[in-house]
Design an enzyme around this catalytic site. Structure first.
Site, mmCIF file in Angstrom:
data_model
loop_
_atom_site.group_PDB
_atom_site.id
_atom_site.type_symbol
_atom_site.label_atom_id
_atom_site.label_comp_id
_atom_site.label_asym_id
_atom_site.label_seq_id
_atom_site.Cartn_x
_atom_site.Cartn_y
_atom_site.Cartn_z
ATOM 1 C CG HIS A 17 27.046 56.660 22.076
ATOM 2 N ND1 HIS A 17 27.574 55.510 21.528
ATOM 3 C CD2 HIS A 17 25.737 56.675 21.725
ATOM 4 C CE1 HIS A 17 26.622 54.847 20.890
ATOM 5 N NE2 HIS A 17 25.495 55.540 20.989
ATOM 6 C CE LYS A 41 19.546 49.679 17.446
ATOM 7 N NZ LYS A 41 20.240 50.766 18.169
ATOM 8 N NE ARG A 90 22.619 59.517 15.156
ATOM 9 C CZ ARG A 90 22.750 58.201 15.252
ATOM 10 N NH1 ARG A 90 23.937 57.656 15.155
ATOM 11 N NH2 ARG A 90 21.688 57.428 15.430
ATOM 12 C CB SER A 127 26.537 51.737 17.337
ATOM 13 O OG SER A 127 26.770 52.577 18.427
HETATM 14 O O1 PNS Z 1 20.968 52.820 21.556
HETATM 15 P P1 PNS Z 1 19.574 52.323 21.304
HETATM 16 O O2 PNS Z 1 19.604 50.890 20.804
HETATM 17 O O3 PNS Z 1 18.775 53.224 20.410
HETATM 18 O O4 PNS Z 1 18.820 52.342 22.719
HETATM 19 C C1 PNS Z 1 17.542 51.789 22.876
HETATM 20 C C2 PNS Z 1 17.381 51.323 24.335
HETATM 21 C C3 PNS Z 1 18.421 50.260 24.667
HETATM 22 C C4 PNS Z 1 17.528 52.508 25.254
HETATM 23 C C5 PNS Z 1 15.940 50.713 24.482
HETATM 24 O O5 PNS Z 1 15.808 49.605 23.637
HETATM 25 C C6 PNS Z 1 15.627 50.327 25.930
HETATM 26 O O6 PNS Z 1 15.223 51.176 26.697
HETATM 27 N N1 PNS Z 1 15.854 49.018 26.296
HETATM 28 C C7 PNS Z 1 15.587 48.541 27.654
HETATM 29 C C8 PNS Z 1 14.271 47.735 27.710
HETATM 30 C C9 PNS Z 1 13.072 48.683 27.667
HETATM 31 O O7 PNS Z 1 12.830 49.457 28.568
HETATM 32 N N2 PNS Z 1 12.310 48.587 26.560
HETATM 33 C C10 PNS Z 1 11.166 49.455 26.332
HETATM 34 C C11 PNS Z 1 11.622 50.774 25.713
HETATM 35 S S1 PNS Z 1 10.315 51.951 25.572
#
Ligand code: PNS
Length: 162
Positions: A17, A41, A90, A127
């Site tokens: 990150h 998650k 990645r 992670s």
């Molecule tokens: O590190 P990650 O878990 O791949 O990140 C995913 C994340 C947290 C960026 C995504 O789940 C997110 O944007 N969550 C906020 C709520 C939201 O906007 N959901 C719709 C995503 S299109």
């Protein structure tokens, strides 16, 4: 002034990150690291702990700040005045997971997503794998920034004691 959001669950923040955030900062005047909930998650670390760890690890990086994303990322991007979301790739699996989110975020707010290829030497760091290695007593100190190791181990101990 160009602003980008680097969003993620950061559960926990890893060296991968940090690499992507530094690369984003080399392209934008300001980078807002948005710590968000991923509804698919179950988080190990509470959001306030993730915020503290990220602020500590990124404290010396000029033009980078860390905020919690309380609702939709698309709304957060608008609120902070960002013109782009930056995500690290990645490999192909990352792209497959990121593409629908990038399309949805553009549908919701018109924001573009910029994909950055991270350092290949860090491509094995995820992670989820960091937590798995730690859960079985393996070393994670060369996978995450200082301070994150103890937080992960403490959270795992707490979870096991429940
Ligand atoms: O590190 P990650 O878990 O791949 O990140 C995913 C994340 C947290 C960026 C995504 O789940 C997110 O944007 N969550 C906020 C709520 C939201 O906007 N959901 C719709 C995503 S299109």
């Amino acid at each position: 002034m160009t602003i980008a959001v680097c969003p993620g669950s950061f559960d926990p923040l890893t060296l991968g990150h940090l690499d992507v955030i530094r690369r984003a900062r080399s392209m934008f005047d300001e980078v807002v690291v948005g710590i968000a909930r991923n509804s698919s998650k179950a988080a190990l670390l509470p959001i306030d702990v993730r915020l503290t760890l990220a602020r500590t690890a990124l404290g010396d990086l000029d033009g980078v700040r860390v905020e919690a994303v309380d609702g939709l990322l698309a709304d957060f991007v608008r609120t902070v005045g960002a013109s782009a979301v930056v995500k690290g790739l990645r490999g192909g699996a990352d792209f497959d997971a990121e593409l629908p989110m990038a399309l949805m975020n553009r549908h919701l707010s018109g924001v573009e997503t910029v994909f950055v290829v991270g350092d290949q030497k860090l491509a094995h760091i995820a992670s989820s794998l960091v937590k798995d290695v730690a859960r079985y007593g393996g070393p994670i100190d060369d996978l995450v920034p200082e301070g994150v190791v103890d937080a992960v181990r403490a959270a795992l101990r707490e979870r096991d004691a429940r």
